[in-house]
Design an enzyme around this catalytic site. Sequence first.
Site, short mmCIF file in Angstrom:
data_model
loop_
_atom_site.label_atom_id
_atom_site.label_comp_id
_atom_site.label_asym_id
_atom_site.label_seq_id
_atom_site.Cartn_x
_atom_site.Cartn_y
_atom_site.Cartn_z
N SER A 107 -33.04 23.00 -22.32
CA SER A 107 -32.98 23.03 -20.87
C SER A 107 -31.58 23.09 -20.31
O SER A 107 -31.25 22.35 -19.40
CB SER A 107 -33.64 21.78 -20.31
OG SER A 107 -34.78 21.49 -21.02
N ASN A 108 -30.75 23.91 -20.88
CA ASN A 108 -29.37 23.89 -20.39
C ASN A 108 -29.23 24.64 -19.09
O ASN A 108 -30.01 25.51 -18.80
CB ASN A 108 -28.49 24.54 -21.45
CG ASN A 108 -28.67 23.82 -22.74
OD1 ASN A 108 -28.47 22.64 -22.82
ND2 ASN A 108 -29.09 24.52 -23.76
N CYS A 109 -28.22 24.28 -18.29
CA CYS A 109 -28.22 24.85 -16.94
C CYS A 109 -27.36 24.12 -15.92
O CYS A 109 -26.40 23.48 -16.25
CB CYS A 109 -29.64 24.80 -16.45
SG CYS A 109 -30.64 23.82 -17.50
N GLY A 110 -27.79 24.27 -14.65
CA GLY A 110 -27.08 23.61 -13.55
C GLY A 110 -28.08 22.93 -12.64
O GLY A 110 -29.22 23.36 -12.55
N ASN B 270 -31.15 25.43 -11.95
CA ASN B 270 -30.88 26.81 -12.36
C ASN B 270 -30.90 26.80 -13.89
O ASN B 270 -30.10 26.13 -14.51
CB ASN B 270 -29.49 27.21 -11.83
CG ASN B 270 -29.15 28.65 -12.16
OD1 ASN B 270 -29.95 29.39 -12.69
ND2 ASN B 270 -27.93 29.04 -11.82
#
Lengths: 274, 370, 508
Positions: B14-17, B188
């Site tokens: 779940s990598n992201c912003g 995001n």
Amino acid sequence: MGLLTIDAENLYYRDLNAKIKEAVRKQNIKKIIIKNARGQRFIGTGLQEKDVEIIVESGVPGNDLAMFMDGPTIKVLNNAQDGIGNTMNNGKVFVHGDAGDVIAYGMRNGKIFIKGSAGYRIGIHMKEYKEMIPSIVIGGKTGDFLGEYMAGGIILVLGLTKDENPIVGRYCATGMHGGVIYLRTDKVPTYLGKEVKVFELNEGDKAKVKELVEEFCSEFKEYNSNDILNGKFIKLIPVSKRPYGRLYSPGNHFPLPEENYFSNKKVDIEKYYY
Amino acid sequence: MFKNSLLYPEKDISNCGLAGFINKDKKRVDGSIITKIIANQHDRGNGLGGGFAVYGLYPEYEDKYVFHLMYEHQKAEEETESFLNKFFRVIKSEEIPTRQIEEIKNSPLHYRYFVELSDEKKPASLSLLSEEDYVVNRTIEINKNIDGAFVVSSGKNFAAFKGVGFPEDISKFFMLENYKGYAWTAHNRFPTNTPGWWGGAHPFTLLDFSIVHNGELSSYGINKRYVEMFGYECTMLTDSEVVAYLVDLLVRKHRLPFKVVCDIFSPPTWDYINNIEDKEIKEYHKKLRIVYGSALLNGPFGFIIGFNGGLVGLSDRIKLRPLVVVESGNTTYLSSEESSVLEVCNKIDSVWHPKAGEPVFAFYNDYKGE
Amino acid sequence: MKFTFSLKPENFIIERDDERCIRCGACVQQCSYNAHYFLEEKNKVLGINHNCVGDGRCVAICPTNAIRIRQAENPYRPNHNWSKEKMMDLYEQAENGTVLLVGMGAPTPHPVYWDKIILNASQVTNPSIDPLREPMEVKTYIGSKPDKIEVVFDNKTKKPDIKTKISPQLELEIPVMFAAMSFGAISLNACKSLAKAASEMGTFWNTGEGGLYRDLYQYGKNTIVQVASGRFGVHLDYLNAGAAVEIKIGQGAKPGIGGHLPGEKVNHEISVTRAMPEGADAISPAPHHDIYSIEDLRQLIYSIKEATDYEKPVFIKISAVHNVAAIASGIVRAGADAVVIDGIRGGTGAAPKIIRDNVGIPIELAIAVVDERLRKEGIRNQASLIAAGGFRNSSDVIKAIALGADAVYIGTAALMTLGCHVCGMCYKGICNWGIATQREDLTKRLNPEIGAERAKNLLKAWKHEIQEMLGAMGINSIESLRGNRLNLRAVDIHEPYLSILGIKPAGA
């Protein structure tokens, strides 16, 4: 002449950096003012001109400011984010505010001055070779893992902000094997890396610190260099070039050549095989 | 449950912003503000996942549970509608209005249902369950056993909107500028495993708990098996889902205050605990870790938990992911990058970076709990 | 000497034919491990067996061929669980409390799938092609390719112009490159040999994480410069000197942990190139400390593209681990131009033995799943795939390409052309062949002119063999083999590995 102002609102980072590179390399611009920075990344990356100044007058620049930079000066009149000065080779960065995490990772030369506090993992694996000595001065406090793996360079933390936090976090200087850290405090931080020892400053150290503090105060005018220099400083340096030398071993213990008595000389077999 | 989830049984990353804000005085504002903030962080995602959570958007149905559902096909819709009618009194059911745009393709069907509980609809086997447990139970039942149906949110006066696309496009798609809420969170996403899966976007929700998460849980394997012991089912193939269930378990069922839950998720290290001078605090931390070791969240993370009392932000024990807090009057903003908040706010009272494992509590002025 | 709790361990026994030995003393002088010594009063040359590492130097240089090295027997009672090696390792740790180090790739008995995969040949229904007389193309381009192009024809001249901008590419005359081996882990003469051979054969070599020594900048056009977590020797001129930049996230021999160059190997040249003090250990941290999440990787990739004005392809090198397909997919979406995957058989100059032997998956499976996943997601064109990890001959290369790789990196094989005998003692820094050492008396044994010639010979031979195999399959251009799994069959591979590799069993 030689000045360019860019309004960075709604400008994608690639276009902003292309504009900057064009101005510096093709149009001989020496000073660039950026307004309304909205998190654009990599400002200053790839620039090698030493007489160029970039001022981020308003807004907050994005991550990796001055990454791989090799000469110019950047001033941010606000806070900045993560990754400042990553693998930076030369130049100067001034931040009139706080900075984020992972600043000066792998920094090789040049100077970074942060007026406020910085986050975690500052100065990891900073390097040094002959006259290439990077330095970073932080006016406030830092989080954990300051100077992790440091291999050279100077970190100076002044602790001037008025909050309850300790001047540096835990695990400071863990894995340090080169360089020096100066802290303006009289309390030795807890959980220091086991590779370092605490010392008093000698004359050479005091001269280095004085030079950095004076440059710090000439930019951040609300601070007075005499007040700062009158405080108590301690110095952290690694006491072993080979902090992990004892941890690893050959797979089959046999003596290294120097310890082996039998290279070309007469042998006393009985003694060897007891 | 989506059929093709069987093709990708491993967990997703779940990598992201992320970003979120709360108006502590419960002033309701429309979705354009949160969209501007998350759109500034465009490069933290790759266009394959975006989502929003909104609190306070259905004031006229304030005390009803609202189910937001996604359906792969019409048959799933029919089955679920009759399921809900069987187990709840459905006040209103309708398609969620959407705007067709080029950037959003292959959307599933989106429906919402306003329901309330009624004694005659409760089957005898579930009659002992509390109201909230009943809703949770029926939610899990839909996710697990109705083919092609997936519950996006199931709380009161709260909803989640999410899908495959950049968050600013998802916002346009669901016409979020037409909704007003007093707390918004956004995400995001940069997925690597199940890029076509609408259910994989954040937030993950259960009742009115919502999670937007930046990072990857290296402890997912055991966190999942731990909550499954208590009856939850992880069906969404994404590690963030397990955090939503852990929050429901620890906050609602075990009745632990949020600051204790944060001490469970990001506990201090043993060497720190051993050096604590105050004996009671030392015992407290020790016992928490002994009992709740399987709920410790390992790996880099920053997340924002939303619930009906406000927002909670937390980062991992060694601060591997960024999180910054900006305060401005009655509003508190949390974000991965400070610059994104500047898109919507220029009167800043203070900016600060929470420490590793230090929770950020931003509660409504009228919230009495902790 | 102090009493030790264990038997004196021996791995090799030196057997000398005393009649042939002419007491020239060459073996005594040459062996840096001091496994031979001259007993003056008896006028005999004797061996110290437990110093022998089996690297064959003495056997090669003995003028009368008087020396033979054989493996030592197992002196312990046979025990399937407690092998000799496991027992010796345990005694070592009880003695010192240390982490055991090794060099070179994992020798463990995991199956080598290359040996169970066979190739097709064309017969009757399709002619095979003779590469000696007909064109047989193995040219390969590495880089990100667009999904489609736009062609515009000029109104007047009617000439076509392709409007689509194509990302920078590397042009290879043969789909084999020299893998990343840092200056520090290997000697300058070894680097020079590989750089020269790569330049003359139209392929590339890789600097590894040690930076680029100034004398080697002349080979920049054929150099891939590596940026590793220690950021050794990384500055703008370095990034711009090479033809491509490779970010090293992991390495097949030691996934998840960083690099380690012992202080003995850090001499003056290395200290200049890496900008660090002489004699200090050069440690590369395990992660890049500015990559804790996939969005950070994209940030690093674009920072390098920004720094090199978008002119160089950026590769990412990872080790083959459990969810390598998902990680590779994320890397491609993060903007990489090529993904390099290093399997468990990959070599190293120094790694903890327990990691090298237990962490990582075979490259055959990794390439197969990554290629399949990228195609399923429709993004296979966006990055090239480069495979590494224990390639031994040209048939391994062809099979990797058929599974889906664009090109292959060779490390151990490249060093073997320079004389390496895979004894695995690289971390000691006293390599008898002058390869994995910085000691001048040893490095001068490796002549870069001769080394380059031998490395070129290998590439020439493999190029010709690849052309023969392609011709046999009825293909005259390597693009037609890339990912073409129908040309492979398996013998003695069972499910689920057959499905994971995506190939049919022989006979089907």
